[in-house]
Design a protein around this motif. Structure first.
Motif, PDB file in Angstrom:
ATOM      1  N   UNK A   1      -3.120 -50.725   1.148  1.00 28.00           N
ATOM      2  CA  UNK A   1      -3.970 -50.494  -0.016  1.00 28.00           C
ATOM      3  C   UNK A   1      -4.808 -49.243   0.227  1.00 28.00           C
ATOM      4  N   UNK A   2      -4.781 -48.333  -0.729  1.00 27.60           N
ATOM      5  CA  UNK A   2      -5.548 -47.094  -0.587  1.00 27.60           C
ATOM      6  C   UNK A   2      -6.898 -47.217  -1.299  1.00 27.60           C
ATOM      7  N   UNK A   3      -7.812 -46.353  -0.920  1.00 23.60           N
ATOM      8  CA  UNK A   3      -9.106 -46.342  -1.609  1.00 23.60           C
ATOM      9  C   UNK A   3      -8.928 -45.892  -3.054  1.00 23.60           C
ATOM     10  N   UNK A   4      -7.929 -45.073  -3.318  1.00 24.93           N
ATOM     11  CA  UNK A   4      -7.654 -44.662  -4.702  1.00 24.93           C
ATOM     12  C   UNK A   4      -7.243 -45.869  -5.544  1.00 24.93           C
ATOM     13  N   UNK A   5      -6.449 -46.760  -4.973  1.00 23.01           N
ATOM     14  CA  UNK A   5      -6.053 -47.979  -5.694  1.00 23.01           C
ATOM     15  C   UNK A   5      -7.272 -48.875  -5.951  1.00 23.01           C
ATOM     16  N   UNK A   6      -8.125 -48.989  -4.966  1.00 19.40           N
ATOM     17  CA  UNK A   6      -9.322 -49.815  -5.114  1.00 19.40           C
ATOM     18  C   UNK A   6     -10.230 -49.224  -6.190  1.00 19.40           C
ATOM     19  N   UNK A   7     -10.424 -47.911  -6.150  1.00 17.87           N
ATOM     20  CA  UNK A   7     -11.271 -47.249  -7.142  1.00 17.87           C
ATOM     21  C   UNK A   7     -10.708 -47.451  -8.544  1.00 17.87           C
ATOM     22  N   UNK A   8      -9.404 -47.341  -8.668  1.00 13.01           N
ATOM     23  CA  UNK A   8      -8.770 -47.522  -9.981  1.00 13.01           C
ATOM     24  C   UNK A   8      -9.010 -48.936 -10.507  1.00 13.01           C
ATOM     25  N   UNK A   9      -8.832 -49.939  -9.652  1.00 12.15           N
ATOM     26  CA  UNK A   9      -9.067 -51.326 -10.061  1.00 12.15           C
ATOM     27  C   UNK A   9     -10.531 -51.573 -10.443  1.00 12.15           C
TER      28      UNK A   9
ATOM     29  N   UNK B   1     -12.363 -49.316 -11.812  1.00  9.19           N
ATOM     30  CA  UNK B   1     -12.660 -48.389 -12.914  1.00  9.19           C
ATOM     31  C   UNK B   1     -13.707 -47.345 -12.556  1.00  9.19           C
ATOM     32  N   UNK B   2     -13.606 -46.841 -11.330  1.00  7.44           N
ATOM     33  CA  UNK B   2     -14.480 -45.750 -10.882  1.00  7.44           C
ATOM     34  C   UNK B   2     -13.623 -44.706 -10.170  1.00  7.44           C
ATOM     35  N   UNK B   3     -14.189 -43.526 -10.002  1.00  4.30           N
ATOM     36  CA  UNK B   3     -13.479 -42.492  -9.258  1.00  4.30           C
ATOM     37  C   UNK B   3     -13.640 -42.751  -7.760  1.00  4.30           C
ATOM     38  N   UNK B   4     -12.787 -42.134  -6.959  1.00  3.62           N
ATOM     39  CA  UNK B   4     -12.887 -42.282  -5.504  1.00  3.62           C
ATOM     40  C   UNK B   4     -14.243 -41.789  -5.005  1.00  3.62           C
ATOM     41  N   UNK B   5     -14.727 -40.601  -5.460  1.00  4.25           N
ATOM     42  CA  UNK B   5     -16.058 -40.176  -5.003  1.00  4.25           C
ATOM     43  C   UNK B   5     -17.161 -41.175  -5.374  1.00  4.25           C
ATOM     44  N   UNK B   6     -17.058 -41.779  -6.547  1.00  2.00           N
ATOM     45  CA  UNK B   6     -18.055 -42.781  -6.949  1.00  2.00           C
ATOM     46  C   UNK B   6     -17.969 -43.998  -6.038  1.00  2.00           C
ATOM     47  N   UNK B   7     -16.757 -44.409  -5.706  1.00  2.44           N
ATOM     48  CA  UNK B   7     -16.572 -45.537  -4.793  1.00  2.44           C
ATOM     49  C   UNK B   7     -17.283 -45.264  -3.469  1.00  2.44           C
ATOM     50  N   UNK B   8     -17.132 -44.032  -2.973  1.00  4.62           N
ATOM     51  CA  UNK B   8     -17.749 -43.686  -1.688  1.00  4.62           C
ATOM     52  C   UNK B   8     -19.253 -43.451  -1.800  1.00  4.62           C
TER      53      UNK B   8
ATOM     54  N   UNK C   1     -17.143 -46.077   3.734  1.00  7.85           N
ATOM     55  CA  UNK C   1     -15.785 -46.007   4.265  1.00  7.85           C
ATOM     56  C   UNK C   1     -14.993 -47.214   3.774  1.00  7.85           C
ATOM     57  N   UNK C   2     -13.722 -47.193   4.040  1.00  4.45           N
ATOM     58  CA  UNK C   2     -12.845 -48.265   3.574  1.00  4.45           C
ATOM     59  C   UNK C   2     -13.221 -49.610   4.201  1.00  4.45           C
ATOM     60  N   UNK C   3     -13.601 -49.587   5.473  1.00  6.56           N
ATOM     61  CA  UNK C   3     -13.959 -50.825   6.151  1.00  6.56           C
ATOM     62  C   UNK C   3     -15.159 -51.504   5.481  1.00  6.56           C
ATOM     63  N   UNK C   4     -16.099 -50.718   5.001  1.00  6.11           N
ATOM     64  CA  UNK C   4     -17.298 -51.295   4.382  1.00  6.11           C
ATOM     65  C   UNK C   4     -16.978 -52.020   3.079  1.00  6.11           C
ATOM     66  N   UNK C   5     -15.833 -51.737   2.497  1.00  4.11           N
ATOM     67  CA  UNK C   5     -15.409 -52.477   1.309  1.00  4.11           C
ATOM     68  C   UNK C   5     -15.098 -53.940   1.662  1.00  4.11           C
ATOM     69  N   UNK C   6     -14.596 -54.136   2.851  1.00  6.64           N
ATOM     70  CA  UNK C   6     -14.249 -55.488   3.299  1.00  6.64           C
ATOM     71  C   UNK C   6     -15.518 -56.268   3.666  1.00  6.64           C
TER      72      UNK C   6
END
Length: 163
Positions: A8-16, A18-25, A30-35
């Motif tokens: 799973x990419x951060x781009x996929x997570x951001x898309x789900x 409904x935000x951009x990757x920069x907004x997600x970050x 980082x990706x680990x902090x999403x978990x």
């Protein structure tokens, strides 16, 4: 967990989301902090369980009660908790990140223990006790009998260990 951390990419997570990757970050460094999205709140609850405990409640009792709030102690959550713990353990990046979080929790808990105990507690002692307490939480969560495991481990802290 369903697709695996590396699939799973951060781009996929951001898309789900409904935000951009920069907004997600902006919200997750980082990706680990999403978990571990409740990391900061959990640390605050841990420290506050000691700092804001009711008068007459011991530090260990307050921390034991905090531990029992863990979803692992709800039988309805056991399967999901076991899957999540296996997911963390089987993903090196997440295992390392969890260890970093735990080390930060240890420092925070050690500092509050030093402030709240009646007898003076040195830094090494406070960090060792904090380490044992946090390890007890993890061992209990991983156990097939979480409450009994936590009771046993906190019993060692309360009563000492005798050969």
């Amino acid at each position: 967990m369903e697709h695996g951390y590396h699939s799973v990419t951060t781009a996929q997570i951001a898309k789900l989301a409904n935000v951009s990757v920069p907004t997600l970050f902006n919200y997750f460094p980082n990706k680990e902090s999403l978990v571990f999205d409740e990391d900061i709140e959990r640390e605050e609850r841990l420290v506050n369980s000691v700092r804001l405990r009711k008068k007459g409640v011991s530090i260990l009792d307050a921390l034991f009660d905090f531990g029992l709030e863990n979803p692992a102690f709800n039988p309805a959550n056991r399967k999901l908790v076991r899957e999540f713990r296996n997911f963390i353990k089987s993903t090196p990046e997440l295992s390392i990140y969890e260890r970093q979080i735990t080390m930060r929790y240890e420092d925070s808990l050690a500092k509050v223990l030093q402030k709240e105990v009646r007898k003076k507690l040195g830094e090494v002692e406070a960090k060792s006790i904090a380490h044992f307490i946090l390890d007890a939480f993890y061992r209990a969560a991983d156990s097939s009998h979480p409450r009994k495991t936590l009771e046993t481990l906190f019993g060692i802290l309360k009563n000492g260990w005798a050969e």
